[in-house]
Design an enzyme around this catalytic site. Sequence first.
Site, PDB file in Angstrom:
ATOM      1  N   SER A  61       0.823  -1.209   0.000  1.00 45.53           N
ATOM      2  CA  SER A  61       0.000   0.000   0.000  1.00 45.53           C
ATOM      3  C   SER A  61       0.856   1.257   0.000  1.00 45.53           C
ATOM      4  O   SER A  61       2.039   1.241   0.371  1.00 45.53           O
ATOM      5  CB  SER A  61      -0.889   0.030   1.241  1.00 45.53           C
ATOM      6  OG  SER A  61      -1.571  -1.184   1.377  1.00 45.53           O
TER       7      SER A  61
HETATM    8  N1  SAH Z   1      -0.894  -4.851   3.967  1.00 42.99           N
HETATM    9  C1  SAH Z   1      -0.074  -5.181   2.815  1.00 42.99           C
HETATM   10  C2  SAH Z   1      -0.715  -4.865   1.481  1.00 42.99           C
HETATM   11  C3  SAH Z   1      -1.913  -5.694   1.247  1.00 42.99           C
HETATM   12  S1  SAH Z   1      -2.288  -6.068  -0.434  1.00 42.99           S
HETATM   13  C4  SAH Z   1       1.305  -4.536   2.928  1.00 42.99           C
HETATM   14  O1  SAH Z   1       1.567  -3.835   3.910  1.00 42.99           O
HETATM   15  O2  SAH Z   1       2.134  -4.778   2.039  1.00 42.99           O
HETATM   16  C5  SAH Z   1      -3.643  -7.116  -0.097  1.00 42.99           C
HETATM   17  C6  SAH Z   1      -3.271  -8.518   0.345  1.00 42.99           C
HETATM   18  O3  SAH Z   1      -4.479  -9.163   0.717  1.00 42.99           O
HETATM   19  C7  SAH Z   1      -2.657  -9.355  -0.768  1.00 42.99           C
HETATM   20  O4  SAH Z   1      -1.394  -9.800  -0.372  1.00 42.99           O
HETATM   21  C8  SAH Z   1      -3.637 -10.517  -0.924  1.00 42.99           C
HETATM   22  O5  SAH Z   1      -3.006 -11.753  -1.183  1.00 42.99           O
HETATM   23  C9  SAH Z   1      -4.329 -10.534   0.422  1.00 42.99           C
HETATM   24  N2  SAH Z   1      -5.650 -11.154   0.447  1.00 42.99           N
HETATM   25  C10 SAH Z   1      -6.681 -11.012  -0.414  1.00 42.99           C
HETATM   26  N3  SAH Z   1      -7.723 -11.789  -0.026  1.00 42.99           N
HETATM   27  C11 SAH Z   1      -7.342 -12.417   1.113  1.00 42.99           C
HETATM   28  C12 SAH Z   1      -7.962 -13.347   1.994  1.00 42.99           C
HETATM   29  N4  SAH Z   1      -9.201 -13.825   1.797  1.00 42.99           N
HETATM   30  N5  SAH Z   1      -7.272 -13.766   3.070  1.00 42.99           N
HETATM   31  C13 SAH Z   1      -6.009 -13.335   3.299  1.00 42.99           C
HETATM   32  N6  SAH Z   1      -5.368 -12.476   2.508  1.00 42.99           N
HETATM   33  C14 SAH Z   1      -6.019 -12.010   1.430  1.00 42.99           C
END
Ligand code: SAH
Length: 213
Positions: A61
Amino acid sequence: MSYDAQARMQLLFALRSRGVTDARVLDAMERTDRGLFVRGIFADRAYEDMPLPIACGQTISQPSVVGLMSQALQVSARDKVLEIGTGSGYQAAVLSHLARRVYTIDRHKRLADAAKEVLAGLDISNVTVLAADGSHGLPEQSPFDRILVTAAAEDPPGPLLAQLRIGGIMVVPVGQSDHVQTLIRVTRTETGYDYDDLRPVRFVPLVEGMGRD
Ligand code: SAH
């Protein structure tokens, strides 16, 4: 001053100018080197206030969004926090400096493993990274004081609402994944849930089930 040190300082200025004013959050972000969480060709842009691609088609992000979400979550040093969407592990590292305990879940095992490694290298020992479908939350560790979802859901997932302690706060982007979504804050009260709209955001979607890698 080295290039990195200067770039990191500029990032802190950018955070302030975009509304990240909470001293604890700024301190946690100052202590977290984003350069360690971005690999490959985008590594030299780690200190710019923009989202960047990471493995598995996901994104780390934008730092100001990490700051504003951390701020909206109002984390105290006693809190047990659940993050859904570990991604690079950067947000979890920031939370580790604000909270007592952090559980973070990603559906891509490859991302969870990489995040675990970076966090271990930083001697961050109050974060547990799990590879699982986070839309079910983590019932065995509930209730949580704070829940942060860093992927967009159409609605706040029911299991996560249920795992929030009374008085607890959840911050989650809601809306359709290919549109601008709204970041909302949900506060659990004795009798139900209060909802506040915070700001427009854009996140990758929350997807059910495990990722392929
Ligand atoms: N917080 C992260 C950025 C998140 S991007 C950082 O600091 O880098 C969103 C993430 O959510 C992705 O890695 C994706 O794989 C995850 N995601 C999406 N759906 C999900 C689910 N049902 N359970 C766990 N993770 C999930």
